[in-house]
Design an enzyme around this catalytic site. Sequence first.
Site, PDB file in Angstrom:
ATOM      1  N   ASN A   9       6.633   2.318 -18.984  1.00 45.78           N
ATOM      2  CA  ASN A   9       5.858   3.132 -19.929  1.00 45.78           C
ATOM      3  C   ASN A   9       5.668   2.363 -21.233  1.00 45.78           C
ATOM      4  OD1 ASN A   9       8.682   3.671 -20.148  1.00 45.78           O
ATOM      5  ND2 ASN A   9       8.315   5.603 -21.202  1.00 45.78           N
ATOM      6  N   ILE A  10       4.497   2.585 -21.814  1.00 47.48           N
ATOM      7  CA  ILE A  10       4.093   1.866 -23.027  1.00 47.48           C
ATOM      8  C   ILE A  10       3.578   2.913 -24.006  1.00 47.48           C
ATOM      9  CG2 ILE A  10       2.558   0.101 -23.976  1.00 47.48           C
ATOM     10  CD1 ILE A  10       2.325  -0.958 -20.995  1.00 47.48           C
ATOM     11  N   GLU A  11       4.328   3.121 -25.081  1.00 46.81           N
ATOM     12  CA  GLU A  11       3.976   4.196 -26.021  1.00 46.81           C
ATOM     13  C   GLU A  11       3.145   3.680 -27.186  1.00 46.81           C
ATOM     14  OE1 GLU A  11       7.738   6.104 -26.829  1.00 46.81           O
ATOM     15  OE2 GLU A  11       7.740   7.035 -24.838  1.00 46.81           O
ATOM     16  N   CYS A  57       2.206   6.074 -18.879  1.00 47.90           N
ATOM     17  CA  CYS A  57       3.417   6.179 -18.059  1.00 47.90           C
ATOM     18  C   CYS A  57       3.601   4.930 -17.194  1.00 47.90           C
ATOM     19  CB  CYS A  57       3.320   7.376 -17.117  1.00 47.90           C
ATOM     20  SG  CYS A  57       3.420   8.977 -17.924  1.00 47.90           S
ATOM     21  N   GLU A  63       4.201   4.743 -14.025  1.00 52.05           N
ATOM     22  CA  GLU A  63       3.504   4.831 -12.744  1.00 52.05           C
ATOM     23  C   GLU A  63       2.048   4.407 -12.883  1.00 52.05           C
ATOM     24  OE1 GLU A  63       5.367   7.042 -14.298  1.00 52.05           O
ATOM     25  OE2 GLU A  63       6.303   8.465 -12.922  1.00 52.05           O
ATOM     26  N   CYS A  97       4.943  12.639 -13.860  1.00 50.44           N
ATOM     27  CA  CYS A  97       4.219  13.704 -14.562  1.00 50.44           C
ATOM     28  C   CYS A  97       2.971  14.090 -13.771  1.00 50.44           C
ATOM     29  CB  CYS A  97       3.852  13.259 -15.974  1.00 50.44           C
ATOM     30  SG  CYS A  97       2.382  12.226 -16.062  1.00 50.44           S
ATOM     31  N   CYS A 142       0.109  11.479 -13.589  1.00 53.09           N
ATOM     32  CA  CYS A 142       0.379  10.386 -12.638  1.00 53.09           C
ATOM     33  C   CYS A 142       0.231  10.859 -11.201  1.00 53.09           C
ATOM     34  CB  CYS A 142       1.762   9.796 -12.887  1.00 53.09           C
ATOM     35  SG  CYS A 142       1.840   8.857 -14.430  1.00 53.09           S
TER      36      CYS A 142
HETATM   37  N1  THU Z   1       7.072   8.947 -18.592  1.00 53.25           N
HETATM   38  C1  THU Z   1       6.781   8.036 -17.611  1.00 53.25           C
HETATM   39  O1  THU Z   1       6.511   6.856 -17.891  1.00 53.25           O
HETATM   40  N2  THU Z   1       6.785   8.462 -16.332  1.00 53.25           N
HETATM   41  C2  THU Z   1       7.193   9.699 -15.918  1.00 53.25           C
HETATM   42  O2  THU Z   1       7.247   9.950 -14.732  1.00 53.25           O
HETATM   43  C3  THU Z   1       7.560  10.717 -16.920  1.00 53.25           C
HETATM   44  C4  THU Z   1       7.354  10.342 -18.336  1.00 53.25           C
HETATM   45  C5  THU Z   1       7.128   8.472 -19.981  1.00 53.25           C
HETATM   46  C6  THU Z   1       6.088   8.986 -20.908  1.00 53.25           C
HETATM   47  C7  THU Z   1       6.759   8.803 -22.257  1.00 53.25           C
HETATM   48  O3  THU Z   1       6.598   7.461 -22.665  1.00 53.25           O
HETATM   49  C8  THU Z   1       8.229   9.024 -21.960  1.00 53.25           C
HETATM   50  O4  THU Z   1       8.365   8.859 -20.551  1.00 53.25           O
HETATM   51  C9  THU Z   1       8.744  10.391 -22.369  1.00 53.25           C
HETATM   52  O5  THU Z   1       7.955  11.394 -21.872  1.00 53.25           O
END
Ligand code: THU
Length: 140
Positions: A42-44, A53, A55, A91, A94
């Site tokens: 994941n890259i915020e 996310c 995935e 989520c 995804c």
């Molecule tokens: N996130 C994912 O990368 N994949 C998931 O299946 C659930 C959530 C990330 C999104 C965000 O960067 C962090 O987790 C918290 O929600």
Amino acid sequence: MEGKDLLSMALAARKLAYTPYSGFQVGAALLCEDETVYTGCNIENAAFGPSNCAERTAFFKAVSEGRRSFLAIAIAGGPSGKEPEDFCPPCGVCRQVMMEFCDPETFKIYLGKADGEIREYRLKELLPLGFSGKGVERKE
Ligand code: THU
């Protein structure tokens, strides 16, 4: 390629997660039909909305390099600073991206923890009555 191999790749990919705003790190490893594997984390973003996310990072890397057929994905996630102690289900967004490219009857989703425990699901279980785009006109 088995679930445990994909899980190790997801756990390794998770180390590269960029998560200054949540501190929740996720890794994914996507197995293509031709046996190649694409990983993702994941890259915020400070604006929150543009965050991606793990995935979808894996899917978009794979599709952008010509892959369109997928067999399975392993996912592992949890708070930074420790290895994942709980399962991290994908989520809804995804799941919908998986629906675009995968057969819901056969595509496998492995949820894993750092201790090696794995739960295996099919996409149809995690996205019942999913929207496949059937009936949506395709331009190409
Ligand atoms: N996130 C994912 O990368 N994949 C998931 O299946 C659930 C959530 C990330 C999104 C965000 O960067 C962090 O987790 C918290 O929600």
